[in-house]
Design a protein around this motif. Structure first.
Motif, short mmCIF file in Angstrom:
data_model
loop_
_atom_site.label_atom_id
_atom_site.label_comp_id
_atom_site.label_asym_id
_atom_site.label_seq_id
_atom_site.Cartn_x
_atom_site.Cartn_y
_atom_site.Cartn_z
N ARG A 1 -0.46 -1.97 -14.19
CA ARG A 1 0.82 -1.28 -14.26
C ARG A 1 1.70 -1.52 -13.03
O ARG A 1 2.91 -1.43 -13.12
CB ARG A 1 0.62 0.20 -14.47
N GLY B 271 -6.92 9.04 -16.28
CA GLY B 271 -8.23 9.10 -15.63
C GLY B 271 -9.24 9.91 -16.42
O GLY B 271 -10.29 10.26 -15.91
N ASN C 281 -3.79 0.07 -17.10
CA ASN C 281 -3.92 0.81 -15.86
C ASN C 281 -4.01 -0.13 -14.66
O ASN C 281 -3.38 0.07 -13.63
CB ASN C 281 -5.17 1.68 -15.95
N ARG D 152 -7.30 14.05 -11.35
CA ARG D 152 -7.84 12.93 -10.55
C ARG D 152 -8.63 13.43 -9.37
O ARG D 152 -9.60 12.81 -8.96
CB ARG D 152 -6.69 12.04 -10.10
N PRO E 114 -14.34 3.49 -16.24
CA PRO E 114 -13.53 2.41 -15.67
C PRO E 114 -14.14 1.02 -15.87
O PRO E 114 -13.43 0.02 -15.83
CB PRO E 114 -13.48 2.77 -14.18
N MET F 289 3.21 4.06 -22.73
CA MET F 289 3.09 3.45 -21.41
C MET F 289 4.00 2.23 -21.28
O MET F 289 4.57 1.98 -20.23
CB MET F 289 1.66 3.00 -21.14
N GLY G 274 -6.47 0.60 -22.40
CA GLY G 274 -6.05 1.56 -21.39
C GLY G 274 -6.37 1.08 -19.98
O GLY G 274 -5.53 1.11 -19.09
N THR G 275 -7.62 0.59 -19.77
CA THR G 275 -7.96 0.12 -18.43
C THR G 275 -7.16 -1.12 -18.07
O THR G 275 -6.78 -1.31 -16.92
CB THR G 275 -9.47 -0.17 -18.32
N SER H 138 -6.82 6.90 -20.57
CA SER H 138 -7.43 6.08 -19.52
C SER H 138 -6.53 6.01 -18.30
O SER H 138 -7.01 5.96 -17.17
CB SER H 138 -7.71 4.67 -20.04
N TYR H 139 -5.21 6.04 -18.54
CA TYR H 139 -4.30 6.03 -17.40
C TYR H 139 -4.44 7.32 -16.60
O TYR H 139 -4.52 7.31 -15.37
CB TYR H 139 -2.85 5.85 -17.86
#
Lengths: 325, 469
Positions: free
Chosen positions: B425, B407, B422, A286, B412, A160, B418-419, B404-405
């Motif tokens: 970002r 989903g 996210n 999602r 959450p 990332m 990860g959160t 986590s990105y």
């Protein structure tokens, strides 16, 4: 050879059946269609009629494996398992929640996925092999040591950060290419340059280190000593002799992923807004579009199994000692 | 104030894991070859430094695993029945109370005095102005035009001393240990440690302890008065978020392995040793699972798990319990997708071991299959298990951020790297750039994963017989 390929493909059928049954149980056994309907409709609006209507619209209103209401073959054929799961073998995936035909979407989106994934794959393979051979050339020197240290550091960074950092640096600070997006034709190069570059850099650390160990193992073989004794330069030994022989262990890991390139990369496509299968999957996850996720699981498994067969075939091409019979 | 201890499922497993680690350590200390292998690990300064860093992270994660609920003041007195807050806190939260409660309105840069965004504020004379309002907590003790440096220096003055004391005390203790076991005078032991000539690389440990103590002391001195790493979009302290993320990363990196290990070991050894239809069946199962791309398998399983948790919300008393159940389920799902690799390795190794003389001899003596597996096969494949466990850890920590990105990671509401990534970002695209959340997540994750990778390398080199020199 042909007989072997046919046999391998036949062997794939029980595995695909297993995948099919497993995904069916996962999607319909863990939670009943009623639960899924209730969640998608929202607990407030989930009256019994609404759930029934939701199930009828999507064809979820049949029994799982056995339909006593029908006669003859239809007792088994007119069920959820046959309708939703076995039918995928004909590459008929039904419709997504938005009403589009999933098979058609997949055909349309394969191109953009491949446009990102294929150059990334080829470039990172070349870059990693060349770097690894250079590290082996300078083995047991400070350059080798620090090369490995940098590799370990690079593989400790989450992908990332490569994407976020790369977008920020190249697109925002230097304003060289658009941050994200996609276009066909010649414009494609403008959009694909950055994701391909980031994809190559992000994977460089671990693959370089992996190839380095393979080459180091190969370099202690007798034929390498012979080649050196003939008076060949070390570079010629490495790039002509060692590289060829090391291809066999490298192929194991590489060929198997080639068919999966069609599926694209979830992260890359989502960050760079590439309309490929990766972003299709991520949108489905999602949006909790189970039909799409189920189809992608099946396609992914098919691609993986094709990759396994290709790996076996590629052995015969690069290694004459291997005979498939 | 009375508290109600809460044992979340992952807490229980963390404690089980610690017991298991102790058991493994005791076993390894008794067993000469593995003691020798661990000594080879300990000779490498990088490995010892990494292990110390991981221990610091593990200590933070452990503190964060002692959960409790506070009693609500003034309630329940009439009924004689205590009423507890629905908020589940941990010992780490208690230690970090100032960081947890001192939330601002929105973004603020590290060490900032003002908010990062302008706000319209009513002036005393009735007019309005667009200004950067002062933070409620961050640097609130400073006057508007007071310089920050004297205050920082004043607060940090004692920290090097504290770190020195800490490292010095450890140095003396280690010197005593080395002197006792090496049968040498104390002063010689001291000199050897300082010049890095001990069998185990203690100097690297001391260096890391000193640096860690320095950072922790600086944190203790500054964090209650400044937002050292800034605040995020909803005004939470980024340092607090980073520290809380550690437990999530550790839990995913370790519990996943703990959950999948029994299956992978039992099935792998059974397939390799028993052969026949058992082997066929186990191979079929892991080929099927292996054929499904892991991200998709995880995605499908997590989606189903979400539906299940959503349709059974009555299973959980508090939000923390629901989030914890989800974390545990994520570990189990990651375990399902990752046991196949270890299982295949163990099957291959057992196939080789089965034909070796000592196993054949044991069979000839009439030892039962169970006894052969336990006494002759299992101990000789443990190095593969150990290497896999340490190698998997870092990739699992990295996987959590990606999942986590997408989903399909942790809840959450669970604080994790990860959160954090996210949420942050899109921040680099802002003008001016909000860089601190990402930078904090980057640094904490890099240190954790890098230390794990370096330690894993050393363990693999020491335990893998093919790499023995």
């Amino acid at each position: 050879m042909l007989a072997y390929i046919v046999r391998r493909l036949l062997y794939a059928i029980p595995i695909l059946l297993g995948v099919n049954l497993f995904t069916f149980v996962l999607f319909f056994g863990v939670n009943s269609p009623d639960d899924i309907a209730r969640m998608q409709l929202g607990a407030k609006y989930a009256s019994a009629e609404a759930i029934a209507r939701w199930k009828t619209e999507r064809g979820y209103d049949k029994p799982m494996f056995y339909n006593p209401a029908q006669n003859g073959v239809a007792k088994v054929a007119d069920t959820l398992f046959v309708d939703k799961s076995l039918r995928m073998f004909t590459f008929d995936f039904g419709r997504a929640d938005d009403g589009h035909d999933i098979a058609r979407e997949i055909r349309l989106r394969m191109g953009p996925s491949l446009a990102v994934a294929l150059p990334t794959f080829l470039l990172s393979l070349t870059a990693a092999i060349v770097l690894a051979l250079l590290l082996v050339f300078f083995r047991a020197t400070a350059l080798d040591f620090w090369g490995v240290v940098i590799c370990v550091a690079m593989m400790s960074i989450s992908s990332m950060f490569y994407i976020i950092g790369g977008q920020w640096l190249v697109s925002k600070m230097w304003a060289l290419v658009p941050i994200s997006g996609y276009a066909g034709g010649l414009d494609m190069a403008r959009f694909l340059g950055l994701p391909v570059l980031i994809g190559v850099v992000a994977g460089l650390g671990s693959s370089t280190r992996w190839y380095r160990t393979i080459f180091l193992e190969e370099i202690s073989r007798d034929y390498v000593r012979t080649a050196r004794a003939k008076g060949l330069s070390e570079l010629a030994v490495l790039f002509r002799h060692v590289l060829k022989n090391a291809l066999i262990p490298i192929l194991t890991g590489v060929v198997v992923v080639i068919p999966s390139l069609f599926l694209g990369s979830l992260l890359m496509e989502s960050f760079f807004a590439v309309p490929g299968l990766g972003s299709y999957t991520i949108d489905a996850i999602r949006g909790q579009d189970f039909a799409v996720v189920r189809s992608m699981v099946f396609i992914g498994s098919v691609m993986y199994i094709v990759g396994l067969v290709l790996t076996d075939i590629s052995y015969t091409v690069v290694d004459p000692r291997v005979r498939l019979g | 104030m009375t508290i109600l201890p809460v044992l979340l499922p992952t807490d229980a497993l963390v404690f089980v894991l610690m017991l298991a680690a102790v058991a493994v350590a005791v076993q390894a200390a008794r067993h000469a070859p593995s003691r020798e292998a661990w000594r080879r690990v300990g000779q490498r300064p990088v490995a010892m430094a990494s292990a110390t860093i991981l221990l610091v992270f593990a200590a933070i994660g452990f503190l964060d695993s002692l959960h409790y609920r506070e009693q609500l003041p003034g309630q329940g007195e009439a009924t004689q029945k205590a009423v507890y807050s629905s908020e589940v806190l941990s010992a780490l939260d208690a230690v970090l109370t100032p960081l947890r409660v001192q939330t601002e309105k929105t973004y603020s840069a590290p060490f900032a005095r003002e908010l990062f965004q302008r706000e319209t504020v009513e002036q005393p004379d009735g007019g309005q102005a667009r200004i950067y309002p002062r933070l409620v907590y961050g640097a609130a003790h400073l006057q508007a035009d007071e310089a920050m440096w004297p205050d920082l220096l004043h607060r940090l003055a004692w920290t090097p001393l504290a770190a020195l004391l800490m490292a010095g005390a450890l140095l003396l203790a280690l010197a005593g240990h080395v002197a006792y076991h090496g049968r040498m005078p104390f002063s010689v032991a001291l000199r050897r440690i300082v010049s890095g000539q001990t069998a185990l690389a203690w100097r690297a440990v001391l260096l890391v302890v000193f640096l860690a103590a320095l950072l922790i002391a600086a944190g203790v001195a500054l964090a209650p008065h400044y937002h050292v790493l800034g605040t995020d979009k909803v005004g939470q302290d980024v340092l607090y978020l980073s520290l809380k993320s550690i437990r999530t990363g550790l839990v995913i990196g370790t519990l996943t392995t703990l959950i999948m290990l029994p299956f992978a070991v039992a099935l792998g050894i059974a397939a390799g040793y028993l052969g026949g239809w058992v082997d066929d069946a186990i191979q079929y199962v892991y080929t099927v699972l292996n054929s499904i791309p892991s991200v998709l398998l995880i995605a499908a399983s997590v989606l189903m798990m979400q539906v299940m948790i959503d349709s059974h919300s009555n299973w959980f008393d508090t939000a923390a319990q629901r989030a914890d159940a989800r974390l545990l389920a994520l570990c189990a799902i990651l375990g399902i997708t990752s046991w196949t690799g270890l299982c295949r390795l163990l099957r291959g190794e057992t196939l080789k071991l089965r034909e070796l003389d000592y196993v054949q001899a044991a069979r000839a003596f009439g030892a039962s299959t169970a006894a052969i597996l336990r006494r002759h096969v299992l101990p000789n494949v443990m190095h593969i298990v150990l290497i896999t466990v340490v190698l998997d850890f870092s990739s699992l920590v990295l996987a959590e951020a990606v999942l986590s990105y997408v989903g399909i990671g942790v809840d959450p509401t669970t604080i994790s790297f990860g959160t954090m990534i996210n949420m942050a970002r899109a921040e680099l695209a802002r003008e001016p750039v909000v860089w601190w959340s990402l930078a904090a997540a980057f640094v904490f994750m890099l240190v954790l994963v890098l230390a794990a990778n370096l330690l894993a390398d050393a363990v693999r080199d020491a335990f893998d017989p093919r790499r023995a020199r």
